[in-house]
Design a protein around this motif. Structure first.
Motif, PDB file in Angstrom:
ATOM      1  N   UNK A  57       3.853 -13.283  -5.323  1.00 41.46           N
ATOM      2  CA  UNK A  57       2.501 -14.458  -5.215  1.00 41.46           C
ATOM      3  C   UNK A  57       2.592 -15.400  -4.419  1.00 41.46           C
ATOM      4  N   UNK A  58       1.524 -16.233  -4.052  1.00 41.52           N
ATOM      5  CA  UNK A  58       1.604 -18.054  -3.315  1.00 41.52           C
ATOM      6  C   UNK A  58       1.754 -17.708  -2.095  1.00 41.52           C
ATOM      7  N   UNK A  59       2.368 -16.679  -1.472  1.00 41.74           N
ATOM      8  CA  UNK A  59       2.257 -16.330  -0.439  1.00 41.74           C
ATOM      9  C   UNK A  59       1.363 -18.269   0.256  1.00 41.74           C
ATOM     10  N   UNK A  60       1.646 -18.834   1.380  1.00 43.04           N
ATOM     11  CA  UNK A  60       1.082 -19.772   2.133  1.00 43.04           C
ATOM     12  C   UNK A  60       0.332 -19.289   3.248  1.00 43.04           C
ATOM     13  N   UNK A  61       0.633 -18.433   4.338  1.00 41.52           N
ATOM     14  CA  UNK A  61       0.091 -18.079   5.267  1.00 41.52           C
ATOM     15  C   UNK A  61      -1.967 -18.020   4.929  1.00 41.52           C
ATOM     16  N   UNK A  62      -2.488 -18.136   5.338  1.00 45.91           N
ATOM     17  CA  UNK A  62      -3.808 -17.582   5.786  1.00 45.91           C
ATOM     18  C   UNK A  62      -4.038 -15.860   5.791  1.00 45.91           C
ATOM     19  N   UNK A  63      -4.804 -15.705   4.736  1.00 46.07           N
ATOM     20  CA  UNK A  63      -4.742 -14.077   4.720  1.00 46.07           C
ATOM     21  C   UNK A  63      -3.751 -13.364   4.779  1.00 46.07           C
ATOM     22  N   UNK A  64      -2.982 -13.773   3.974  1.00 45.06           N
ATOM     23  CA  UNK A  64      -1.959 -13.483   3.586  1.00 45.06           C
ATOM     24  C   UNK A  64      -1.923 -11.659   3.412  1.00 45.06           C
ATOM     25  N   UNK A  65      -1.220 -10.993   2.841  1.00 51.00           N
ATOM     26  CA  UNK A  65      -1.269  -9.634   2.261  1.00 51.00           C
ATOM     27  C   UNK A  65      -2.289  -8.909   1.664  1.00 51.00           C
ATOM     28  N   UNK A  66      -1.815 -10.291   0.507  1.00 49.60           N
ATOM     29  CA  UNK A  66      -3.094  -9.112  -0.471  1.00 49.60           C
ATOM     30  C   UNK A  66      -4.373  -9.661   0.177  1.00 49.60           C
ATOM     31  N   UNK A  67      -4.717 -11.196   0.711  1.00 54.17           N
ATOM     32  CA  UNK A  67      -5.855 -11.468   0.916  1.00 54.17           C
ATOM     33  C   UNK A  67      -6.211 -11.123   1.752  1.00 54.17           C
ATOM     34  N   UNK A  68      -5.900 -10.575   2.675  1.00 55.97           N
ATOM     35  CA  UNK A  68      -7.093  -9.365   4.063  1.00 55.97           C
ATOM     36  C   UNK A  68      -6.987  -8.036   3.196  1.00 55.97           C
ATOM     37  N   UNK A  69      -6.521  -7.278   2.095  1.00 59.69           N
ATOM     38  CA  UNK A  69      -6.542  -6.365   1.562  1.00 59.69           C
ATOM     39  C   UNK A  69      -8.085  -6.749  -0.249  1.00 59.69           C
ATOM     40  N   UNK A  70      -7.851  -7.535  -0.133  1.00 62.68           N
ATOM     41  CA  UNK A  70      -9.312  -8.319  -0.534  1.00 62.68           C
ATOM     42  C   UNK A  70     -10.439  -8.208   0.162  1.00 62.68           C
ATOM     43  N   UNK A  71     -10.518  -8.211   1.559  1.00 64.00           N
ATOM     44  CA  UNK A  71     -11.395  -8.078   2.464  1.00 64.00           C
ATOM     45  C   UNK A  71     -11.692  -6.747   2.573  1.00 64.00           C
TER      46      UNK A  71
END
Lengths: 156, 174
Positions: free
Chosen positions: A39-53
């Motif tokens: 959890x808590x990858x620092x990058x904008x749009x990390x992998x899970x954030x991308x999949x959320x979209x």
């Protein structure tokens, strides 16, 4: 990684502090298992954030996304709330990495899961796999191509 | 995945800056609220200056709406300004003021750019612009965009360092 064509091994893990999720509960839907290191990858749009979209693209193919890491259910809860995730994160926490080992994607040296993707069909059979270099976010194109192919095969 | 290709070719529906017939085509998938994209904005400006009419630059929308709550609105505002011929002016305005992207700021930028604000407000909710947002996003996903900013150079994903020097050297080597 496990071979394409075999049944995905059953497991049950915490999806929230007071709920558990069994893989077999998702029969009848395609399942994307996204193993990721932490959890808590620092990058904008990390992998899970991308999949959320991209969830609505997955849903078009009757597919549910599930994230899995060795972080605890409480850590997942905080991460999920912070990033406004609309899909479950499973805690492969105790025994640590047991499900990742079952799927042959545990990195014992780091004590984390590898960055690996499985697509499982409606009958629970593994249909596509991808192991990503650990520092590389694999994006969603491989998953979408796999889902599309599964739907095309079914139509023909 | 790495080694991905741009699945949707650049067309006149895209926002294009520079020489249309340039030999180098640089496509960015960006999010107006992403700090990395803010840094990239200044680098691209310098690259454009260095390469002049050898370069055309295309910006496609890839807002990560769950973590960046103003990103979608900002993207829509730039496209709406584009309906009045001022896409790039609004694009620049937004990246110059990345921490002030609430709706009232966007309207004030529209005013500052001399847009017809009523028309701008109508365009911000138009189906045409919303569908462009989806098309841009989907084309990014299908092309292997895995975060912002993502760059494609002459149709191929560029996954290396995009700081000024390395990006410029790479573009010059083509």
């Amino acid at each position: 990684m496990l071979a394409v064509g075999i049944p995905a091994p059953e497991f049950e893990l915490h999806s929230t502090p007071d709920q558990k999720l069994k893989l077999s509960e998702l029969k009848g839907k395609k399942v994307i298992l996204a193993f990721y290191p932490a959890d808590w990858s620092p990058v904008c749009g990390d992998q899970m954030g991308l999949y959320n979209e991209t969830l609505h693209f997955f849903k078009k193919h009757n597919a549910e996304l599930i994230g899995i890491s060795v972080d605890s259910k409480w850590c997942h809860l905080a991460f999920s709330q912070d990033r406004k995730f609309h899909f479950p994160l499973l805690a492969d926490f105790e025994p640590k990495g047991e499900v990742a080992r079952l799927y042959d994607v545990y990195d014992a040296k780091e004590g984390e899961t590898q960055r690996a993707l499985y697509v499982i069909d409606e009958e629970g059979i593994i249909r596509w796999t991808y192991l990503s270099p650990v520092g590389m976010n694999p994006g969603a194109d491989g998953i979408l191509n796999a889902l599309e192919e599964l739907d095309n095969v079914k139509q023909n | 995945m790495s080694g991905s290709l741009l699945t949707r070719k650049v067309t006149d529906k895209d926002q294009i800056q520079g020489n249309l017939f340039a030999s180098i085509e640089l496509v960015e998938y960006g999010d107006y609220q992403c700090p990395h994209c803010g840094r990239a904005y200044h680098i691209i400006k310098q690259i454009q200056e260095a390469l002049g009419d050898k370069l055309k630059f295309i910006f496609r929308n890839f807002p990560l709406t769950n973590i960046h709550t103003d990103a979608m609105n900002a993207a829509v505002a730039a496209e709406a300004a584009g309906k009045q011929g001022k896409f790039w002016e609004m694009h620049d305005m937004i990246y110059e003021h990345q921490d002030s992207l609430s709706e009232s700021y966007l309207f004030s930028y529209a005013q500052d750019l001399g847009l017809n604000v009523k028309q701008f407000q109508n365009d911000m909710v138009s189906a045409e612009i919303l569908s462009k947002m989806e098309d841009d996003f989907e084309s990014g996903i299908r092309s292997g965009v895995n975060g912002t900013p993502s760059f494609f150079i002459n149709g191929e994903k560029y996954s290396n360092n995009w700081d000024y020097e390395p990006l410029l050297n790479h573009l010059k080597s083509l």
